[in-house]
Write an enzyme that holds these catalytic residues in place. Structure first.
Site, PDB file in Angstrom:
ATOM      1  N   CYS A  36      -5.059  -6.340  -2.475  1.00 27.26           N
ATOM      2  CA  CYS A  36      -5.808  -5.283  -1.653  1.00 27.26           C
ATOM      3  C   CYS A  36      -6.996  -4.733  -2.878  1.00 27.26           C
ATOM      4  CB  CYS A  36      -5.046  -4.103  -1.281  1.00 27.26           C
ATOM      5  SG  CYS A  36      -5.695  -2.413  -1.090  1.00 27.26           S
TER       6      CYS A  36
ATOM      7  N   HIS B 111      -8.298  -2.054  -2.968  1.00 28.81           N
ATOM      8  CA  HIS B 111      -8.199  -0.635  -3.177  1.00 28.81           C
ATOM      9  C   HIS B 111      -7.151  -0.233  -4.164  1.00 28.81           C
ATOM     10  CE1 HIS B 111     -10.367  -0.595   0.917  1.00 28.81           C
ATOM     11  NE2 HIS B 111     -11.252  -0.420   0.028  1.00 28.81           N
ATOM     12  N   HIS B 112      -6.263  -0.976  -3.979  1.00 25.13           N
ATOM     13  CA  HIS B 112      -4.850  -0.715  -4.696  1.00 25.13           C
ATOM     14  C   HIS B 112      -4.313  -1.684  -5.809  1.00 25.13           C
ATOM     15  CE1 HIS B 112      -4.970   2.021  -1.210  1.00 25.13           C
ATOM     16  NE2 HIS B 112      -4.759   2.997  -1.723  1.00 25.13           N
TER      17      HIS B 112
ATOM     18  N   CYS C 118       0.142  -1.565   0.365  1.00 26.86           N
ATOM     19  CA  CYS C 118      -0.404  -0.390   0.348  1.00 26.86           C
ATOM     20  C   CYS C 118      -0.015   0.785   1.335  1.00 26.86           C
ATOM     21  CB  CYS C 118      -1.933  -0.368   0.043  1.00 26.86           C
ATOM     22  SG  CYS C 118      -2.626  -0.987   1.425  1.00 26.86           S
TER      23      CYS C 118
END
Length: 251
Positions: A142, A144-145, A213
């Site tokens: 991911c 984003h994380h 996430c």
């Protein structure tokens, strides 16, 4: 021009993506269909610069890996200190280097070109029935994380006088999934790569994945799955073709 929208198959939507692949943002149109979904207009095929974009994929070399490894390891050392750990204790002495090499492996898709994988595996074949490879294991990260995404990919296409070696469909999944990703973009990239390489009558891609996430943090829903789909050409236009594909991947 209206931007394409990602659809989820469990919403029973008929329209799916005209896709964005890698490092450009252009509408991809299959031979024989228009921006409005009407068939029969060959002029709607995208420009060569877009349709051949798979030949221009950005790469990261092995030399780049060697040069960047010390700085990535140093960054992990800083992270360990920031978390309140002692990077000099026995169990963590080699952790920054292990983590750095692991991250390079998790993102090894940046080092590979689609054209290198497919160039010797596209064959002229007078076959016009659907080809499906389902339950392809997928592991990604991911963006984003920086935590894992994992699941299964189902791919189907309707050949137009050319077919692709079956294992190469899994290789396409591997190249794009081994990058920092969001599932929506990954689904599009796989569909567009097949479209650009084979010029088939249609392509369908469905991904079912678990996002750590959502499982490990945030809402912490252990059994949640995200399902995304991209349909191009007759898979988008023809409900019977689309339904056949969806039925076969669920069987």
């Amino acid at each position: 021009m209206e931007r394409p929208k990602q659809k989820q198959i469990n919403q029973n939507e008929n329209e799916t993506d005209a896709a964005v692949n890698g490092h450009f943002d252009s509408r991809v149109k299959m031979p024989g269909w228009s921006a409005g979904g009407a068939a029969g207009d060959p002029s709607t095929v995208s420009s060569p610069s877009v349709m051949e974009s798979w030949r221009e994929e950005r790469t990261r070399s092995l030399e780049d890996n060697e040069m960047s490894l010390p700085s990535i390891a140093a960054a992990y050392t800083t992270i360990l200190r920031g978390l309140g750990e002692d990077p000099q204790r026995q169990g963590l002495l080699k952790t920054p280097w292990r983590a750095a090499t692991a991250m390079q492996f998790f993102t090894k898709g940046y080092q590979e070109k689609i054209i290198d994988v497919l160039n010797d595996a596209i064959f002229d074949e007078d076959h016009d029935e659907m080809v499906i490879v389902k339950d392809i294991d997928m592991f990604s990260m991911c963006e984003h994380h920086l935590v894992p995404i994992f699941g299964r990919v189902h791919i189907g296409y309707l050949p137009n006088k050319r077919v692709l070696g079956l294992s190469k469909l899994a290789r396409i999944v591997e190249i794009y999934s081994r990058r920092l990703q969001v599932q929506e973009r990954l689904t599009k990239q796989i569909a567009v790569a097949i479209t650009e390489a084979l010029k088939p009558a249609g392509v369908g891609v469905v991904i079912e994945a678990t996002h750590m996430c959502m499982v490990m943090r945030g809402v912490q829903k252990m059994n949640s799955k995200t399902v995304t789909s991209t349909m191009l050409g007759v898979f988008r236009e023809d409900p019977k073709t689309r339904d056949e594909f969806l039925t076969l991947i669920r069987s």
